[in-house]
Motif scaffolding. Structure first.
Motif, PDB file in Angstrom:
ATOM      1  N   ARG A 188     -21.154 -45.475 170.978  1.00 40.80           N
ATOM      2  CA  ARG A 188     -21.268 -44.657 169.769  1.00 40.80           C
ATOM      3  C   ARG A 188     -22.751 -44.382 169.468  1.00 40.80           C
ATOM      4  O   ARG A 188     -23.588 -45.290 169.558  1.00 40.80           O
ATOM      5  N   MET A 189     -23.045 -43.138 169.106  1.00 40.24           N
ATOM      6  CA  MET A 189     -24.413 -42.807 168.705  1.00 40.24           C
ATOM      7  C   MET A 189     -24.769 -43.600 167.447  1.00 40.24           C
ATOM      8  O   MET A 189     -23.896 -43.874 166.627  1.00 40.24           O
ATOM      9  N   GLU A 190     -26.032 -43.954 167.316  1.00 43.26           N
ATOM     10  CA  GLU A 190     -26.449 -44.781 166.185  1.00 43.26           C
ATOM     11  C   GLU A 190     -27.565 -44.099 165.404  1.00 43.26           C
ATOM     12  O   GLU A 190     -28.558 -43.656 165.979  1.00 43.26           O
ATOM     13  N   GLY A 191     -27.358 -44.006 164.091  1.00 44.90           N
ATOM     14  CA  GLY A 191     -28.409 -43.527 163.206  1.00 44.90           C
ATOM     15  C   GLY A 191     -28.707 -42.044 163.280  1.00 44.90           C
ATOM     16  O   GLY A 191     -29.635 -41.566 162.629  1.00 44.90           O
ATOM     17  N   TYR A 192     -27.933 -41.300 164.061  1.00 44.47           N
ATOM     18  CA  TYR A 192     -28.229 -39.875 164.234  1.00 44.47           C
ATOM     19  C   TYR A 192     -27.231 -39.040 163.455  1.00 44.47           C
ATOM     20  O   TYR A 192     -26.026 -39.283 163.502  1.00 44.47           O
ATOM     21  N   ALA A 193     -27.732 -38.036 162.739  1.00 46.73           N
ATOM     22  CA  ALA A 193     -26.853 -37.135 161.999  1.00 46.73           C
ATOM     23  C   ALA A 193     -27.392 -35.715 162.089  1.00 46.73           C
ATOM     24  O   ALA A 193     -28.594 -35.491 161.930  1.00 46.73           O
ATOM     25  N   ASP A 194     -26.499 -34.769 162.365  1.00 49.42           N
ATOM     26  CA  ASP A 194     -26.879 -33.365 162.494  1.00 49.42           C
ATOM     27  C   ASP A 194     -25.964 -32.525 161.605  1.00 49.42           C
ATOM     28  O   ASP A 194     -24.834 -32.205 161.998  1.00 49.42           O
ATOM     29  N   PRO A 195     -26.431 -32.161 160.400  1.00 52.55           N
ATOM     30  CA  PRO A 195     -25.584 -31.406 159.471  1.00 52.55           C
ATOM     31  C   PRO A 195     -25.054 -30.098 160.064  1.00 52.55           C
ATOM     32  O   PRO A 195     -23.961 -29.653 159.723  1.00 52.55           O
ATOM     33  N   SER A 196     -25.815 -29.501 160.978  1.00 51.26           N
ATOM     34  CA  SER A 196     -25.422 -28.198 161.516  1.00 51.26           C
ATOM     35  C   SER A 196     -24.160 -28.266 162.380  1.00 51.26           C
ATOM     36  O   SER A 196     -23.471 -27.259 162.556  1.00 51.26           O
ATOM     37  N   THR A 197     -23.853 -29.449 162.929  1.00 47.82           N
ATOM     38  CA  THR A 197     -22.648 -29.577 163.768  1.00 47.82           C
ATOM     39  C   THR A 197     -21.484 -30.249 163.031  1.00 47.82           C
ATOM     40  O   THR A 197     -20.390 -30.351 163.593  1.00 47.82           O
ATOM     41  N   ALA A 198     -21.702 -30.710 161.797  1.00 48.70           N
ATOM     42  CA  ALA A 198     -20.641 -31.430 161.077  1.00 48.70           C
ATOM     43  C   ALA A 198     -19.432 -30.538 160.815  1.00 48.70           C
ATOM     44  O   ALA A 198     -18.286 -30.960 161.009  1.00 48.70           O
ATOM     45  N   ALA A 199     -19.668 -29.298 160.400  1.00 52.83           N
ATOM     46  CA  ALA A 199     -18.557 -28.379 160.124  1.00 52.83           C
ATOM     47  C   ALA A 199     -17.796 -28.043 161.405  1.00 52.83           C
ATOM     48  O   ALA A 199     -16.559 -27.921 161.393  1.00 52.83           O
ATOM     49  N   GLN A 200     -18.527 -27.930 162.504  1.00 55.32           N
ATOM     50  CA  GLN A 200     -17.896 -27.641 163.798  1.00 55.32           C
ATOM     51  C   GLN A 200     -16.972 -28.793 164.210  1.00 55.32           C
ATOM     52  O   GLN A 200     -15.833 -28.568 164.628  1.00 55.32           O
ATOM     53  N   ASP A 201     -17.467 -30.022 164.078  1.00 57.41           N
ATOM     54  CA  ASP A 201     -16.638 -31.196 164.396  1.00 57.41           C
ATOM     55  C   ASP A 201     -15.424 -31.274 163.470  1.00 57.41           C
ATOM     56  O   ASP A 201     -14.312 -31.607 163.905  1.00 57.41           O
ATOM     57  N   ALA A 202     -15.643 -30.973 162.194  1.00 53.83           N
ATOM     58  CA  ALA A 202     -14.539 -31.014 161.224  1.00 53.83           C
ATOM     59  C   ALA A 202     -13.460 -29.997 161.593  1.00 53.83           C
ATOM     60  O   ALA A 202     -12.267 -30.284 161.467  1.00 53.83           O
TER      61      ALA A 202
END
Length: 260
Positions: free
Chosen positions: A99-113
């Motif tokens: 699992r990735m740790e500590g990384y967050a990319d708001p631009s891909t959150a909607a795509q994943d959702a």
């Protein structure tokens, strides 16, 4: 003399399970529980879920090392041979500890959702794979944003959507991953309450969670338990367990003054 051997020879039943369990370092205890869950008379799916849905990459790495040392076999190979279907695939993914740790990319959150929403709507094998890949590999920080975007897109909480669309142990595992990402102490408080009240004091589950979390977040679990269910964990254990076994569980659980 070996202390664990002496404990096994001189104690019995659930009291023995507690005392022997306390002798293991955390990673060795997880390995011990996973091996028995996979290789026992009946596969204990809920044990696999509790452990693999909640452990960090480092904890999984240490657990896998302990598993090889103790049983001379590979955890992922045993999961592959004993479990089947998308439940197995998700456990295998978690057991990689990548699992990735500590990384967050708001631009891909909607795509994943959107991918998660489509997976709940269409339920094909490919969609199930995408669903578990996102839940098993994105960082906790990323998934917090994904779950919020899912709510915005679907008008529904991700847990409710998973419960509606899937069933069996695959569904239970997905929900456990989400709940652990949101709040591990709350998840384990729920599991303990469930084991005490819904399954007639399910000893294995109660022992495993108390021992495994005793040096990590048991204080927080106790707090969540009391807030959510009105009575303390100490109170409920005292009500259902007795003798040396009950005393051992209460000693691990400790308790606030008003709980005694």
């Amino acid at each position: 003399k070996d202390l664990i051997t002496d404990l096994k020879e001189n104690l019995s039943h659930h009291f023995k399970e507690v005392m022997v369990g306390l002798m293991y370092p955390p990673a060795s205890y997880d390995a011990h529980e996973l091996w028995h869950a996979l290789k026992g008379v009946d596969t204990e799916e809920k044990c696999l879920i509790d452990i693999l849905a909640s452990r960090s990459n480092m904890e999984i790495f240490q657990m896998k090392e302990a598993y090889v040392m103790q049983y001379n076999t590979d955890l992922q190979q045993d999961i592959d041979s004993e479990i089947s279907g998308h439940f197995r695939d998700t456990l295998m993914n978690l057991a990689q500890g990548t699992r990735m740790e500590g990384y967050a990319d708001p631009s891909t959150a909607a795509q994943d959702a959107m991918i998660l929403w489509e997976a709940c709507e269409q339920k094909t094998g490919e969609h199930k794979n995408m669903l578990q890949m996102i839940l098993c590999n994105r960082s906790y920080q990323q998934l917090w944003m994904v779950f919020q975007e899912f709510q915005n897109i679907s008008g529904q909480d991700i847990v409710d959507a998973i419960n509606e669309c899937y069933d069996g142990y695959f569904q239970e595992l997905l929900v456990a991953i989400v709940l652990c990402i949101r709040d591990k102490p709350s998840y384990f408080a729920y599991r303990l309450y469930n084991a005490i009240h819904d399954f007639g004091f399910h000893n294995k589950t109660i022992i495993r969670i108390l021992i495994a979390r005793s040096e990590i977040d048991l204080m927080n679990i106790r707090q969540q338990y009391k807030e959510r269910y009105g009575k303390s964990l100490f109170h409920d254990i005292k009500h259902f367990a007795s003798g040396h076994y009950g005393s051992a569980l209460l000693a691990i659980c400790a308790g606030d003054t008003e709980d005694y």
